[in-house]
Design an enzyme around this catalytic site. Structure first.
Site, PDB file in Angstrom:
ATOM      1  N   ASP A  13      -0.868   0.314   0.546  1.00 13.79           N
ATOM      2  CA  ASP A  13      -0.798   1.943   0.278  1.00 13.79           C
ATOM      3  C   ASP A  13      -1.927   1.634  -0.449  1.00 13.79           C
ATOM      4  O   ASP A  13      -2.009   3.507  -1.137  1.00 13.79           O
ATOM      5  CB  ASP A  13       0.932   1.874  -0.365  1.00 13.79           C
ATOM      6  CG  ASP A  13       1.349   1.298   0.509  1.00 13.79           C
ATOM      7  OD1 ASP A  13       1.807   1.038   0.895  1.00 13.79           O
ATOM      8  OD2 ASP A  13       2.693   1.181  -0.187  1.00 13.79           O
ATOM      9  N   LYS A  16      -5.258   2.816   3.979  1.00 13.34           N
ATOM     10  CA  LYS A  16      -6.411   2.189   4.701  1.00 13.34           C
ATOM     11  C   LYS A  16      -6.161   2.918   5.875  1.00 13.34           C
ATOM     12  O   LYS A  16      -7.279   2.704   7.086  1.00 13.34           O
ATOM     13  CB  LYS A  16      -5.386   1.137   4.834  1.00 13.34           C
ATOM     14  CG  LYS A  16      -5.801  -0.327   4.081  1.00 13.34           C
ATOM     15  CD  LYS A  16      -5.119  -1.782   3.947  1.00 13.34           C
ATOM     16  CE  LYS A  16      -3.183  -1.162   4.094  1.00 13.34           C
ATOM     17  NZ  LYS A  16      -3.225  -0.543   2.954  1.00 13.34           N
ATOM     18  N   GLY A  40       2.815   1.293   5.836  1.00 16.98           N
ATOM     19  CA  GLY A  40       2.539   2.237   6.699  1.00 16.98           C
ATOM     20  C   GLY A  40       1.904   3.629   6.225  1.00 16.98           C
ATOM     21  O   GLY A  40       1.176   2.955   5.494  1.00 16.98           O
ATOM     22  N   HIS A  41       1.320   3.261   7.118  1.00 13.78           N
ATOM     23  CA  HIS A  41      -0.064   3.993   7.149  1.00 13.78           C
ATOM     24  C   HIS A  41      -0.555   5.495   7.589  1.00 13.78           C
ATOM     25  O   HIS A  41       0.371   5.799   8.618  1.00 13.78           O
ATOM     26  CB  HIS A  41      -1.166   3.259   7.899  1.00 13.78           C
ATOM     27  CG  HIS A  41      -1.377   1.560   7.773  1.00 13.78           C
ATOM     28  ND1 HIS A  41      -1.737   0.787   8.708  1.00 13.78           N
ATOM     29  CD2 HIS A  41      -0.767   1.424   6.659  1.00 13.78           C
ATOM     30  CE1 HIS A  41      -2.183  -0.082   8.351  1.00 13.78           C
ATOM     31  NE2 HIS A  41      -1.091  -0.276   6.906  1.00 13.78           N
ATOM     32  N   GLN A 223      -0.915  -4.236   4.405  1.00 13.81           N
ATOM     33  CA  GLN A 223      -0.520  -4.510   3.331  1.00 13.81           C
ATOM     34  C   GLN A 223      -1.881  -4.680   2.234  1.00 13.81           C
ATOM     35  O   GLN A 223      -3.240  -4.271   2.783  1.00 13.81           O
ATOM     36  CB  GLN A 223       0.082  -5.528   3.052  1.00 13.81           C
ATOM     37  CG  GLN A 223       1.442  -5.601   3.902  1.00 13.81           C
ATOM     38  CD  GLN A 223       1.832  -6.384   5.325  1.00 13.81           C
ATOM     39  OE1 GLN A 223       1.510  -7.404   5.055  1.00 13.81           O
ATOM     40  NE2 GLN A 223       2.926  -5.618   5.882  1.00 13.81           N
TER      41      GLN A 223
HETATM   42  P1  GDP Z   1      -2.186   1.855   3.772  1.00 13.30           P
HETATM   43  O1  GDP Z   1      -0.604   2.080   3.620  1.00 13.30           O
HETATM   44  O2  GDP Z   1      -3.070   1.476   2.921  1.00 13.30           O
HETATM   45  O3  GDP Z   1      -2.660   3.116   4.542  1.00 13.30           O
HETATM   46  O4  GDP Z   1      -1.684   3.961   2.676  1.00 13.30           O
HETATM   47  P2  GDP Z   1      -0.653   4.934   2.503  1.00 13.30           P
HETATM   48  O5  GDP Z   1      -0.842   5.742   3.415  1.00 13.30           O
HETATM   49  O6  GDP Z   1       0.987   4.043   2.627  1.00 13.30           O
HETATM   50  O7  GDP Z   1      -0.393   5.674   0.997  1.00 13.30           O
HETATM   51  C1  GDP Z   1      -1.534   6.128   0.574  1.00 13.30           C
HETATM   52  C2  GDP Z   1      -0.625   7.847   0.631  1.00 13.30           C
HETATM   53  O8  GDP Z   1      -2.025   8.196  -0.207  1.00 13.30           O
HETATM   54  C3  GDP Z   1      -0.867   8.394   1.341  1.00 13.30           C
HETATM   55  O9  GDP Z   1       0.607   9.702   1.142  1.00 13.30           O
HETATM   56  C4  GDP Z   1      -2.219   9.115   1.813  1.00 13.30           C
HETATM   57  O10 GDP Z   1      -1.551  10.814   2.558  1.00 13.30           O
HETATM   58  C5  GDP Z   1      -2.328   9.587   0.534  1.00 13.30           C
HETATM   59  N1  GDP Z   1      -4.648   9.718   0.234  1.00 13.30           N
HETATM   60  C6  GDP Z   1      -5.128   9.014   0.432  1.00 13.30           C
HETATM   61  N2  GDP Z   1      -6.301   9.804   0.542  1.00 13.30           N
HETATM   62  C7  GDP Z   1      -5.805  10.273  -0.125  1.00 13.30           C
HETATM   63  C8  GDP Z   1      -7.291  10.130  -0.988  1.00 13.30           C
HETATM   64  O11 GDP Z   1      -8.245  10.805  -1.269  1.00 13.30           O
HETATM   65  N3  GDP Z   1      -6.131  11.438  -2.600  1.00 13.30           N
HETATM   66  C9  GDP Z   1      -4.941  11.553  -2.335  1.00 13.30           C
HETATM   67  N4  GDP Z   1      -4.504  12.563  -2.743  1.00 13.30           N
HETATM   68  N5  GDP Z   1      -3.988  10.919  -1.099  1.00 13.30           N
HETATM   69  C10 GDP Z   1      -4.775  10.646  -0.179  1.00 13.30           C
HETATM   70  P1  IMO Z   2       0.888  -0.951   4.015  1.00 10.44           P
HETATM   71  O1  IMO Z   2       0.128  -1.373   5.422  1.00 10.44           O
HETATM   72  C1  IMO Z   2       3.570  -2.050   0.174  1.00 10.44           C
HETATM   73  C2  IMO Z   2       5.507  -5.498   0.396  1.00 10.44           C
HETATM   74  C3  IMO Z   2       7.331  -4.417   0.580  1.00 10.44           C
HETATM   75  C4  IMO Z   2       8.146  -6.487  -0.785  1.00 10.44           C
HETATM   76  C5  IMO Z   2       7.366  -7.362  -0.079  1.00 10.44           C
HETATM   77  C6  IMO Z   2       7.477  -8.182   1.019  1.00 10.44           C
HETATM   78  O2  IMO Z   2       1.453  -0.464   4.348  1.00 10.44           O
HETATM   79  O3  IMO Z   2      -0.141  -1.755   2.929  1.00 10.44           O
HETATM   80  P2  IMO Z   2       8.603  -7.544   3.738  1.00 10.44           P
HETATM   81  O4  IMO Z   2       9.224  -6.114   4.051  1.00 10.44           O
HETATM   82  O5  IMO Z   2       6.938  -7.415   4.198  1.00 10.44           O
HETATM   83  O6  IMO Z   2       9.198  -8.959   3.637  1.00 10.44           O
HETATM   84  O7  IMO Z   2       8.405  -7.181   2.081  1.00 10.44           O
HETATM   85  O8  IMO Z   2       5.731  -6.424   0.623  1.00 10.44           O
HETATM   86  N1  IMO Z   2       4.916  -4.660   1.130  1.00 10.44           N
HETATM   87  C7  IMO Z   2       3.955  -3.396   1.337  1.00 10.44           C
HETATM   88  N2  IMO Z   2       4.044  -2.729   0.155  1.00 10.44           N
HETATM   89  N3  IMO Z   2       2.439  -1.577   1.255  1.00 10.44           N
HETATM   90  C8  IMO Z   2       2.740  -2.479   2.892  1.00 10.44           C
HETATM   91  O9  IMO Z   2       2.192  -2.051   3.646  1.00 10.44           O
HETATM   92  C9  IMO Z   2       3.971  -2.990   2.818  1.00 10.44           C
HETATM   93  N4  IMO Z   2       4.045  -4.111   3.355  1.00 10.44           N
HETATM   94  C10 IMO Z   2       4.865  -4.850   2.536  1.00 10.44           C
HETATM   95  O10 IMO Z   2       7.084  -3.789  -0.293  1.00 10.44           O
HETATM   96  O11 IMO Z   2       7.358  -5.754  -2.175  1.00 10.44           O
HETATM   97 MG    MG Z   3       1.367   1.897   3.328  1.00  2.08          MG
END
Ligand code: GDP
Ligand code: IMO
Ligand code: MG
Length: 438
Positions: A13, A16, A40-41, A223
């Site tokens: 999270d 990416k 979840g991206h 991840q």
């Molecule tokens: P990922 O799994 O690495 O793609 O990240 P996620 O999408 O799960 O979580 C990143 C969160 O941060 C999302 O809600 C994005 O919309 C938000 N986000 C990304 N870059 C920024 C930033 O520079 N500032 C803020 N405030 N939010 C951001």
């Molecule tokens: P992105 O790509 C954050 C975490 C789960 C749990 C552990 C194992 O959005 O960054 P699983 O369901 O994979 O067997 O769970 O890994 N986890 C993540 N945490 N971002 C993710 O993906 C994750 N994918 C798995 O919360 O702790």
């Molecule tokens: Mg994510």
């Protein structure tokens, strides 16, 4: 042209999806190489706000090949609803390709994910419950079904019969659960095969051809390195094979290591984690709440994209960040969510740990030790000023520049992009890794 890997440097999270959406304009092929619908991206661009679990974040650019590689485990219901959602919202998915060697998440994987967590009790991992872990476990147990199998009914039926008999024994005799129905699964998964048929192909050849033609390739990690089976906070990790480190990109997409020239590590300006396991800089105070709740109205507060769970929040862990930078051979860092820190008078960075009275500068292997370490902090002044509209490094407040420079120093890698908001253009490019084009 070299391929570029985008990899998470923390516990996932990091942003990416947002970074891949930004860089994708410079590339002609974007590939996901690992994990499954546990990822979840989030992408916010001119088409709106999207949360993608399986489709690469390059899909919004229309004319790019977007590949789900052999290293991904696909839950068909998630993928099919993601494709439908994108089409309904006017996003062209005709460039999507799915590897015929990608593993399929089956109903027993989802069932076992939940049963297994219950059996672990207080030692539960805190998985996403998407069946992704058990699907990768079956991949290495040589009990997997792959997307290509769904296109061949005879082969699929035979595999399903053999594997389901085995899995129903596990579900009923080991976990005390309810057996699954073969006919129901067969009909459902044959239908999934038909729905996905047009996308399934030998994607390794597609990407190898693109590489030979000299096209720019972007490989989207899922991840983060601290959730990786080998390098993460084991056993509180995910089960992806190939690994959730940059080296896994080659295996999960079908390129050799010499094709990869750049590795961009994505780091949040602080630390978060969802699920259980050690997190040395976790905060249980008002600062932790402030990190979590920032952006609640805009939908960017720290709650899981896949499960909606609140993310555990803390100060930037420089010990872990340096550990993951070295493991991934980073050439660049993309630092995200710097804007979130604008609310603090003082900001802390962890630069070492104390373990049983001694100072340590890397992550110990033992889980018990990882839980016992206490962070040694350095404190820096905050900047107390909104930076979401800043687009050049020189326009950042001095304290923000110093914070970025300190992180750069700790990592030993240049911060080439700074994200100051979730939208595509809310970025500061300090060095254009694509050679003057961004
Ligand atoms: P990922 O799994 O690495 O793609 O990240 P996620 O999408 O799960 O979580 C990143 C969160 O941060 C999302 O809600 C994005 O919309 C938000 N986000 C990304 N870059 C920024 C930033 O520079 N500032 C803020 N405030 N939010 C951001
Ligand atoms: P992105 O790509 C954050 C975490 C789960 C749990 C552990 C194992 O959005 O960054 P699983 O369901 O994979 O067997 O769970 O890994 N986890 C993540 N945490 N971002 C993710 O993906 C994750 N994918 C798995 O919360 O702790
Ligand atoms: Mg994510």
């Amino acid at each position: 042209m070299p391929a570029t890997v985008v990899i998470g440097g923390q516990w996932g999270d990091e942003g990416k999806g947002r970074v891949v959406d930004f860089f994708a304009r410079e590339c002609s092929v974007i590939g996901r190489y690992s994990a499954g619908s546990n990822a979840g991206h989030t992408i916010v661009n001119e088409k709106g706000r999207f949360a993608l679990h399986l489709v690469p974040a390059g899909i919004f650019h229309g004319n790019k090949a977007c590949i789900i590689g052999n290293g991904v485990a696909i839950l068909p219901t998630t993928l099919i609803s993601e494709i439908s959602m994108l089409e309904e919202r006017g996003v062209d998915t005709s460039q999507l390709l799915i590897s015929d060697r990608a593993h399929v998440v089956m109903p027993w994987h989802v069932a076992i994910d939940k049963l297994d967590e219950a059996m672990r009790g207080e030692n539960a991992i805190g998985t996403t419950g998407t069946g992704t872990g058990p699907a990768f476990i079956d991949k290495t147990a040589r009990l997997g079904i792959r997307t290509g199998d769904l296109l061949n009914p005879e082969e699929f039926d035979a595999k399903l019969r053999m594997i389901l008999a085995y899995k129903n024994k596990v579900i009923t005799q080991l976990y005390g659960g309810e057996p699954l129905d073969e006919r129901e699964i067969r009909d459902q998964y044959r239908e999934f095969g038909e729905r996905l048929r047009e996308y399934i192909t030998n994607t390794a050849e597609v990407i190898q051809d693109a590489h030979e033609r000299g096209e720019q390739i972007l490989l989207e990690g899922a991840q983060g390195t601290l959730l990786d089976l080998d390098t993460g906070t084991y056993p509180y990790v995910t089960s992806s094979v190939p690994a959730s480190v940059a080296a896994g990109a080659c295996i999960g997409i079908g390129l050799g290591p010499t094709a990869i020239d750049r590795v961009v590590g994505v780091y949040k300006a602080y630390q978060t984690r969802v699920g259980n396991g050690p997190m040395p800089t976790e905060l249980f105070d008002a600062d932790g709440d402030a990190l979590r709740n920032h952006g609640m109205a805009q939908g960017t507060a720290e709650f899981g994209t896949t499960t909606g769970r609140p993310r555990r929040c803390g100060w930037f862990d420089g010990v872990l960040a340096r550990y993951t930078a070295r493991l991934n051979g980073l050439t660049s860092v993309a630092l995200t969510r710097l804007d979130v820190l604008a609310q603090f008078d003082r900001i802390k960075i962890c630069t070492a740990y104390e373990l049983d009275g001694a100072r340590v500068s890397t992550l110990p292997a033992s889980l018990q030790a990882q839980t016992r370490v206490t962070p040694v902090y350095e404190e820096m002044p905050g900047w107390k000023q909104e930076i979401t509209d800043v687009r050049s490094f020189g326009d950042l407040p001095e304290a923000a520049r110093n914070y970025v420079r300190r992180i750069e120093q700790i990592l030993g890698v240049p911060v080439d992009m700074i994200s100051v908001g979730p939208e595509r253009d809310q970025a500061i490019v300090t060095h254009d890794i694509f050679g003057g084009t961004l």
